[in-house]
Design a protein around this motif. Structure first.
Motif, PDB file in Angstrom:
ATOM      1  N   GLY A 113       7.350  11.867  -1.593  1.00 51.12           N
ATOM      2  CA  GLY A 113       5.971  12.615  -0.917  1.00 51.12           C
ATOM      3  C   GLY A 113       5.683  12.594   0.606  1.00 51.12           C
ATOM      4  N   VAL A 114       5.579  11.212   0.899  1.00 52.44           N
ATOM      5  CA  VAL A 114       5.518  10.542   2.243  1.00 52.44           C
ATOM      6  C   VAL A 114       6.631  11.342   2.888  1.00 52.44           C
TER       7      VAL A 114
ATOM      8  N   ALA B 202      -0.031   5.285   1.041  1.00 48.88           N
ATOM      9  CA  ALA B 202       0.847   5.829   2.001  1.00 48.88           C
ATOM     10  C   ALA B 202       0.673   7.409   1.903  1.00 48.88           C
ATOM     11  N   VAL B 203       1.107   7.866   0.876  1.00 48.97           N
ATOM     12  CA  VAL B 203       1.133   9.491   0.681  1.00 48.97           C
ATOM     13  C   VAL B 203      -0.327  10.096   0.983  1.00 48.97           C
ATOM     14  N   GLY B 204      -1.176   9.454   0.611  1.00 49.33           N
ATOM     15  CA  GLY B 204      -2.717   9.847   0.769  1.00 49.33           C
ATOM     16  C   GLY B 204      -3.148   9.881   2.190  1.00 49.33           C
TER      17      GLY B 204
ATOM     18  N   ALA C 225      -7.194   7.511   0.158  1.00 48.50           N
ATOM     19  CA  ALA C 225      -6.530   6.555   0.866  1.00 48.50           C
ATOM     20  C   ALA C 225      -7.270   5.207   0.799  1.00 48.50           C
ATOM     21  N   ILE C 226      -8.415   5.568   1.385  1.00 48.10           N
ATOM     22  CA  ILE C 226      -9.402   4.113   1.491  1.00 48.10           C
ATOM     23  C   ILE C 226      -9.444   3.608   0.317  1.00 48.10           C
ATOM     24  N   SER C 227      -9.880   4.419  -0.796  1.00 50.18           N
ATOM     25  CA  SER C 227     -10.351   3.963  -1.960  1.00 50.18           C
ATOM     26  C   SER C 227      -9.028   3.177  -2.661  1.00 50.18           C
ATOM     27  N   LEU C 228      -7.713   3.152  -2.175  1.00 51.23           N
ATOM     28  CA  LEU C 228      -6.535   2.685  -2.498  1.00 51.23           C
ATOM     29  C   LEU C 228      -6.232   1.561  -1.885  1.00 51.23           C
ATOM     30  N   ASN C 229      -6.593   1.520  -0.758  1.00 54.22           N
ATOM     31  CA  ASN C 229      -6.434   0.195   0.126  1.00 54.22           C
ATOM     32  C   ASN C 229      -7.280   0.439   1.383  1.00 54.22           C
TER      33      ASN C 229
END
Length: 440
Positions: free
Chosen positions: A168-169, A210-212, A246-250
């Motif tokens: 997806g990226v 990364a995809v987010g 994305a922030i909530s993932l990393n």
């Protein structure tokens, strides 16, 4: 059409496939010499990758370019699926199971005796890294682990999920780059051996973040280029929402927050969503009464490892005998703010520099951290980062402790192996750019 170029391109692709496939022979690092052979094969695959992308045939139609691009990307990931996974996957599976059992991974560490029954039902938990630490991933990631744990413990399932996010990226990069050369430029990411190995082989989940983040950047570009007022706001809201995910993932994704604000200008009010979303995803874990985001700092008390910068300071000016890294966090935050302000009028270029600052100043540097910056480096055509991604395979030499005076402590020769080729590539690229400028 240059037949010689096509032949060289085909030979180089076959070489990358072959050397990358040999990683499957050397992935049992409990055996003597296997880490060294693994790194050697990875370097050979990386060299073939760098040469292959450089020979990507420019004068074939877009449809054939797309077939070559996706065909190579998928084949490489299929080759990677049989590889042994990292112990991080066990941590993901464990924390998902802990949540399904009714425990809060931010409050109970794997070594806690209350989880003995869970250990019995999940024997692989013996491989959990740092069992003395609570969950160290962000709340969105923890919820994602819980979701995946509902299906199966089979590593191939996780590899497929992370590889799909990774592809997806690549698809988003094609949209970001655009133009007739988009497939050749995006191949720097999609065919990169470290990218393929990290997600389809070792099963690290960073591709989901990364995809987010790349999706958020794409939406941000659309928000800043649209001429219709309503569409500007819709794309801005979409960008802020994806950025919050994305922030909530990393938490690393938050490093470009100021750049998002600079790009959106007076529409930056929508970035409140980028704060609200991680906050909402923290509530199931007891936030704010439970310090959900605090555990992200636990890893900072682990010894400094494989860093690119702080070893220079500590070996020359400020000794750090215990190799602790917690005191570097304020410095990193200050540098991120300063770099962001410097690129207030060029947020696209600033993305590369801010993420590069975080990466270079990180006191703990695992190879898959390179995924924080490689999509943006591909977008901005900063090719030296791809050279670094190949030399970072040297990290896996740590599994052969006979090579080092102290376990997990990089020697000067290893730092040179990682850094020297990157410096050489920067010099070569600068010389090439100067020659091209003079020719024009």
């Amino acid at each position: 059409m240059n037949v010689g170029l096509l032949v060289r391109f085909a030979v180089l692709l076959v070489a990358e496939f072959f050397f990358f496939a040999t990683l499957n022979w050397f992935d049992d690092w409990t055996l003597q010499q296997m880490p060294v052979r693994f790194v050697g094969a990875a370097f050979a695959s990386g060299i073939a990758f760098l040469a292959a992308v450089s020979h990507f045939p420019p004068k074939i139609d877009i449809r054939r370019q797309a077939m070559i691009f996706w065909g190579v990307a998928i084949i490489l990931r299929l080759i990677a699926f049989p590889l042994a996974t990292s112990d991080d996957l066990v941590r993901y599976q464990w924390e998902g199971k802990v949540q399904l059992a009714g425990f809060n991974p931010y409050l109970i560490e794997p070594s806690n005796s209350q989880l003995d029954d869970l250990h019995h039902d999940f024997p692989a938990s013996a491989k959990i890294n740092h069992p003395e630490l609570h969950a160290i991933d962000a709340p969105g990631a923890e919820l994602f682990f819980k979701f995946l744990s509902r299906f199966t413990d089979q590593s191939i399932f996780y590899k497929i999920v992370f590889a799909v996010a990774d592809l997806g990226v690549a698809a988003l990069l094609l949209r970001l780059i655009g133009g007739e050369d988009r497939y050749r430029d995006a191949a720097w990411y999609a065919w990169n051996p470290l990218v393929v190995y990290s997600f389809a082989g070792a099963a690290h989940f960073d591709s989901v973040m990364a995809v987010g983040l790349v999706a958020a950047i794409y939406a941000l570009v659309r928000a800043t280029t649209e001429t219709d007022f309503v569409r500007q706001w819709l794309w801005a809201i979409f960008a802020a929402s994806l950025f919050g995910i994305a922030i909530s993932l990393n938490i690393v994704a938050a490093s470009v927050f100021l750049l998002f604000a600079f790009a959106l200008r007076w529409r930056a009010i929508v970035l409140s969503l980028s704060v609200i979303i991680p906050t909402l995803l923290s509530l199931p874990f007891g936030f704010p009464h439970v310090r959900v985001w605090h555990p992200l700092g636990q890893i900072a008390h682990v010894s400094r490892l494989n860093d690119l910068f702080w070893w220079v300071i500590e070996d020359t000016v400020l000794p750090n005998p215990h190799q602790r890294s917690f005191h570097y966090l304020p410095v990193i935050i200050g540098c991120v703010v300063a770099v962001s302000l410097f690129f207030v009028r060029n947020w696209k270029r600033g993305m590369l520099w801010v993420l590069g600052t975080v990466f270079i100043l990180s006191p703990i540097l695992h190879p898959w951290y390179c995924m924080w910056i490689l999509p943006v480096a591909t977008w901005r055509r900063a090719l030296a980062w791809h050279v670094l991604s190949i030399t970072l395979f040297s990290y896996y030499l740590f599994w052969d402790e006979r090579l080092f005076a102290l376990p997990w402590h990089a020697e000067p020769w290893m730092r040179a192996l990682i850094i020297a080729p990157v410096l050489a590539s920067l010099i070569m690229l600068a010389a090439k750019n100067r020659k091209d400028a003079q020719a024009n």
